[in-house]
Design an enzyme around this catalytic site. Structure first.
Site, PDB file in Angstrom:
ATOM      1  N   TYR A 143      -1.143 -38.170-117.967  1.00 24.84           N
ATOM      2  CA  TYR A 143      -0.777 -36.074-117.132  1.00 24.84           C
ATOM      3  C   TYR A 143      -1.978 -35.821-117.326  1.00 24.84           C
ATOM      4  CZ  TYR A 143       3.757 -38.108-115.619  1.00 24.84           C
ATOM      5  OH  TYR A 143       4.856 -38.786-114.929  1.00 24.84           O
ATOM      6  N   ASN A 146      13.195 -36.698-113.022  1.00 21.96           N
ATOM      7  CA  ASN A 146      13.323 -36.794-111.935  1.00 21.96           C
ATOM      8  C   ASN A 146      12.956 -38.724-111.869  1.00 21.96           C
ATOM      9  OD1 ASN A 146      10.406 -36.592-112.513  1.00 21.96           O
ATOM     10  ND2 ASN A 146       9.587 -34.991-110.616  1.00 21.96           N
ATOM     11  N   HIS A 202       7.784 -41.552-111.089  1.00 24.63           N
ATOM     12  CA  HIS A 202       6.183 -41.106-110.666  1.00 24.63           C
ATOM     13  C   HIS A 202       5.791 -42.317-109.208  1.00 24.63           C
ATOM     14  CE1 HIS A 202       1.718 -39.872-111.559  1.00 24.63           C
ATOM     15  NE2 HIS A 202       1.930 -40.976-111.358  1.00 24.63           N
ATOM     16  N   GLU A 249      -4.658 -44.699-112.410  1.00 24.42           N
ATOM     17  CA  GLU A 249      -3.669 -44.724-112.555  1.00 24.42           C
ATOM     18  C   GLU A 249      -3.126 -46.343-113.103  1.00 24.42           C
ATOM     19  OE1 GLU A 249      -1.014 -42.639-110.669  1.00 24.42           O
ATOM     20  OE2 GLU A 249      -1.407 -40.647-111.580  1.00 24.42           O
ATOM     21  N   LYS A 274      10.640 -44.124-114.822  1.00 23.71           N
ATOM     22  CA  LYS A 274      10.761 -42.837-116.035  1.00 23.71           C
ATOM     23  C   LYS A 274      12.206 -43.531-116.703  1.00 23.71           C
ATOM     24  CE  LYS A 274       8.488 -39.394-113.577  1.00 23.71           C
ATOM     25  NZ  LYS A 274       7.872 -37.740-113.123  1.00 23.71           N
TER      26      LYS A 274
END
Ligand code: DAT
Ligand code: MG
Length: 148
Positions: free
Chosen positions: A49, A112, A115, A126, A9
């Site tokens: 998302y 975080n 992904h 995805e 990310k």
């Protein structure tokens, strides 16, 4: 062979963690079949998302994931979807075990680092969202005989 979609990310890219993260999956014995540095459009973020559209943090999540470049990857290997999730650690870094990527490098759920697809269906979805078929490379490595 099983494939999953993993993505460093924007926080991981800014913190120079691309190499560290690639190294973990390579060292484990998984094989990189696609990877690119890219900016995520608003539209792609909302698709990716989509399952979280109704959650209160959706706006922040989309804003965060479009805030800078990401490093999108496809990895291949036996059981790679659930094992990559284990290697990432719990979604909330407050609960991610030391030794996991989030446990070692992240502090807060909104930042975080990584992904990873959570099921076969999301992996297929995805990978299709982020990569064209001609961007994925299938190849043999003799070393795989020492891993699988
Ligand atoms: P994961 O990324 O482990 O698959 P998820 O799909 O439940 O977790 O959520 C997607 C991302 O949304 C997650 O990586 C960080 C963010 N997120 C999840 N829960 C959150 C919360 N309670 N507050 C803020 N951000 C959250
Ligand atoms: Mg998820």
């Amino acid at each position: 062979m099983e494939r999953t979609f993993l993505m460093v990310k924007p926080d991981g890219v800014q913190r120079n963690l691309i190499g560290e993260i690639v190294n973990r999956f390579e060292s484990k014995g998984y094989q990189l079949v696609g990877g690119k540095l890219m900016n995520i459009t608003q539209e792609l973020a909302e698709q990716h998302y989509g399952e979280h559209k109704e959650r209160p943090f959706f706006g922040e999540l989309v804003e965060f994931i479009t805030s800078g470049p990401v490093f999108a990857m496809v990895w291949e290997g036996e059981n790679v979807i659930p094992t990559a999730r284990l290697m990432m650690g719990a979604t909330n870094p407050k609960e991610s075990a030391p030794g996991t990527i989030r446990g070692d490098f992240a502090v807060t759920v909104g930042k975080n680092i990584i992904h990873g697809s959570d099921s076969q269906e999301s992996a297929v979805r995805e990978i299709g969202l982020f990569f064209n078929e001609n961007e994925l490379v299938s190849y043999d490595k003799t070393m795989n005989n020492w891993i699988n």
